[in-house]
Design a protein around this motif. Structure first.
Motif, PDB file in Angstrom:
ATOM      1  N   ALA A 111      -2.283  10.352  -5.771  1.00 42.18           N
ATOM      2  CA  ALA A 111      -0.868  10.230  -5.430  1.00 42.18           C
ATOM      3  C   ALA A 111      -0.007   9.744  -6.593  1.00 42.18           C
ATOM      4  N   VAL A 112      -0.639   9.155  -7.605  1.00 46.75           N
ATOM      5  CA  VAL A 112       0.132   8.570  -8.713  1.00 46.75           C
ATOM      6  C   VAL A 112       0.527   9.659  -9.692  1.00 46.75           C
ATOM      7  N   SER A 133       8.873   9.593  -6.541  1.00 49.69           N
ATOM      8  CA  SER A 133       7.663   9.207  -7.253  1.00 49.69           C
ATOM      9  C   SER A 133       7.140   7.910  -6.638  1.00 49.69           C
ATOM     10  N   CYS A 134       5.925   7.519  -7.011  1.00 56.14           N
ATOM     11  CA  CYS A 134       5.406   6.220  -6.558  1.00 56.14           C
ATOM     12  C   CYS A 134       6.318   5.090  -7.017  1.00 56.14           C
ATOM     13  N   ALA A 135       6.806   5.189  -8.245  1.00 55.61           N
ATOM     14  CA  ALA A 135       7.697   4.155  -8.758  1.00 55.61           C
ATOM     15  C   ALA A 135       8.976   4.071  -7.933  1.00 55.61           C
ATOM     16  N   LEU A 162       8.630  -6.527  -9.998  1.00 52.94           N
ATOM     17  CA  LEU A 162       8.489  -7.328  -8.786  1.00 52.94           C
ATOM     18  C   LEU A 162       7.354  -8.339  -8.911  1.00 52.94           C
ATOM     19  N   GLY A 163       6.768  -8.435 -10.102  1.00 53.36           N
ATOM     20  CA  GLY A 163       5.713  -9.405 -10.345  1.00 53.36           C
ATOM     21  C   GLY A 163       4.325  -8.936  -9.987  1.00 53.36           C
ATOM     22  N   ALA A 164       4.139  -7.637  -9.765  1.00 58.28           N
ATOM     23  CA  ALA A 164       2.875  -7.132  -9.233  1.00 58.28           C
ATOM     24  C   ALA A 164       2.066  -6.376 -10.276  1.00 58.28           C
ATOM     25  N   GLU A 165       0.755  -6.424 -10.110  1.00 61.77           N
ATOM     26  CA  GLU A 165      -0.143  -5.545 -10.847  1.00 61.77           C
ATOM     27  C   GLU A 165      -0.436  -4.318 -10.000  1.00 61.77           C
ATOM     28  N   VAL A 166      -0.767  -3.224 -10.650  1.00 62.55           N
ATOM     29  CA  VAL A 166      -1.104  -1.984  -9.952  1.00 62.55           C
ATOM     30  C   VAL A 166      -2.615  -1.845  -9.890  1.00 62.55           C
ATOM     31  N   VAL A 167      -3.125  -1.597  -8.686  1.00 63.29           N
ATOM     32  CA  VAL A 167      -4.542  -1.313  -8.478  1.00 63.29           C
ATOM     33  C   VAL A 167      -4.653   0.131  -8.003  1.00 63.29           C
ATOM     34  N   ILE A 168      -5.383   0.940  -8.758  1.00 63.57           N
ATOM     35  CA  ILE A 168      -5.562   2.342  -8.397  1.00 63.57           C
ATOM     36  C   ILE A 168      -6.984   2.531  -7.903  1.00 63.57           C
ATOM     37  N   THR A 188       0.853  -1.191   0.000  1.00 61.18           N
ATOM     38  CA  THR A 188       0.000   0.000   0.000  1.00 61.18           C
ATOM     39  C   THR A 188       0.886   1.236   0.000  1.00 61.18           C
ATOM     40  N   LEU A 189       0.819   2.012  -1.067  1.00 59.30           N
ATOM     41  CA  LEU A 189       1.669   3.192  -1.179  1.00 59.30           C
ATOM     42  C   LEU A 189       1.110   4.346  -0.347  1.00 59.30           C
ATOM     43  N   ASN A 190       2.002   5.259  -0.001  1.00 55.92           N
ATOM     44  CA  ASN A 190       1.595   6.438   0.749  1.00 55.92           C
ATOM     45  C   ASN A 190       0.819   7.409  -0.131  1.00 55.92           C
ATOM     46  N   LEU A 191       0.101   8.309   0.534  1.00 56.63           N
ATOM     47  CA  LEU A 191      -0.748   9.262  -0.175  1.00 56.63           C
ATOM     48  C   LEU A 191      -0.005  10.529  -0.577  1.00 56.63           C
ATOM     49  N   GLU A 192       1.087  10.798   0.098  1.00 57.46           N
ATOM     50  CA  GLU A 192       1.845  12.020  -0.194  1.00 57.46           C
ATOM     51  C   GLU A 192       3.319  11.684  -0.357  1.00 57.46           C
ATOM     52  N   HIS A 193       3.991  12.455  -1.190  1.00 59.97           N
ATOM     53  CA  HIS A 193       5.432  12.312  -1.369  1.00 59.97           C
ATOM     54  C   HIS A 193       6.105  13.379  -0.514  1.00 59.97           C
TER      55      HIS A 193
END
Length: 311
Positions: free
Chosen positions: A265-266, A239-241, A279-285, A226-231
């Motif tokens: 956030a993206v 960046s998110c990446a 890393l083998g993952a899909e992105v869910v926005i 789970t990525l953060n909401l703010e950088h």
């Protein structure tokens, strides 16, 4: 309600937000909490009694309290912080209670389980490691005469509040033991969730504890980040990446299944998908932020996102 068995890793407010959402989705929840805090009440108790810093563990227990008058009352008692300049000033009552239980029984898991029973907690709280940890970081940008110079900064508080750019972190001791219950929970989970939270001091340290890192690699559970909401803060300018890449830099064997991000956030969807894909993952926005408070997760919206991902 039953749902999957979920282990959530992190610390502080980020982990608490995830736990409050998970309570709305499933019953089998285990929080694995960082034990590197060296500031405030936790730092004082850690230094005086040579115990794990209790603050983040307390917050996780409070987040998992039963949603009844009993649970909420004891949650508020646990979170109560004394004021003033005396010996109790600044201490949270829950920190003192946990430390007292550890003084009676040196097994930290037994003490945490007792507090969980007091709260009728909807899950279990376990420490990331069985000993207190120190975070060290390689940071650039602190020397005004040489922006590329790298300096070593020691301690969770110093790393979290640095004005420089964190390049890497390490733990002392570098090979701390994990509680057997922590490893077992990760190996037996259906889902493991990393984040949100302070990237270098709450999320990433889990990947540096050898036993826990191996369990995260070997578990049959699916892994969600789970990525953060703010950088901002520790990841200012990331960046998110780059958040995803920082994890991979510290744990090259790490594999993920899902990366969850809020659309606001993206900054670059394609770049994030490429980093997650490595890393083998899909992105869910999905929208998971509070309306009117974009830096804070909304428990209902985050729960809905988790539910959809879990299926």
């Amino acid at each position: 309600m039953s749902g999957p068995a979920v282990v959530a890793l992190g610390g502080g407010h980020g982990l608490a937000a995830s736990l409050e959402a998970l309570k709305l989705v499933c019953d089998d929840i285990t929080a694995v909490v960082t034990v590197a805090d060296n500031g405030g009440s936790s730092g004082r108790l850690r230094d005086e009694f040579n115990v794990l810093p209790p603050g983040d563990l307390r917050m996780a227990l409070a987040a998992l309290c039963d949603d009844t008058e009993w649970g909420h009352t004891w949650r508020d008692v646990l979170q109560h912080r004394f004021h003033g300049d005396g010996p109790l000033g600044g201490h949270a009552l829950g920190n003192l209670l946990i430390t007292a239980l550890w003084d009676l029984d040196r097994d930290p898991v037994a003490g945490l389980d007792l507090v969980g029973r007091l709260l009728n907690a909807r899950g279990r709280v376990l420490p990331m490691a069985a000993v207190p940890l120190e975070i060290t970081a390689q940071i650039e940008g602190l020397d005004p005469s040489d922006a590329s110079a790298v300096q070593t900064v020691r301690g969770q508080v110093a790393v979290a509040s640095t004005t420089g750019r964190v390049r890497s972190i390490a733990l002392e001791p570098h090979d701390p033991p994990s509680a057997p219950a922590t490893i077992e929970a990760v190996r037996e989970a259906d889902w493991v969730i990393l984040g949100p939270g302070s990237w270098f001091t709450s999320v990433m340290p889990h990947l540096l504890v050898p036993g826990l890192r191996d369990a995260l690699h070997d578990t049959s559970a699916r892994r969600l980040l789970t990525l953060n909401l703010e950088h901002s803060g520790e990841t200012a300018g990331f960046s998110c990446a780059r958040q995803v890449e920082a994890l991979a830099d510290h744990a090259p064997r790490l594999r993920l299944d899902v990366v969850l991000a809020d659309p606001v956030a993206v900054d670059d969807v394609d770049e994030l998908r490429a980093a997650a894909g490595r890393l083998g993952a899909e992105v869910v926005i999905a929208p998971v932020a509070q309306r009117g408070a974009p830096g804070h997760h909304d428990s209902l919206r985050l729960a809905a996102a988790y539910r959809d991902v879990f299926g």
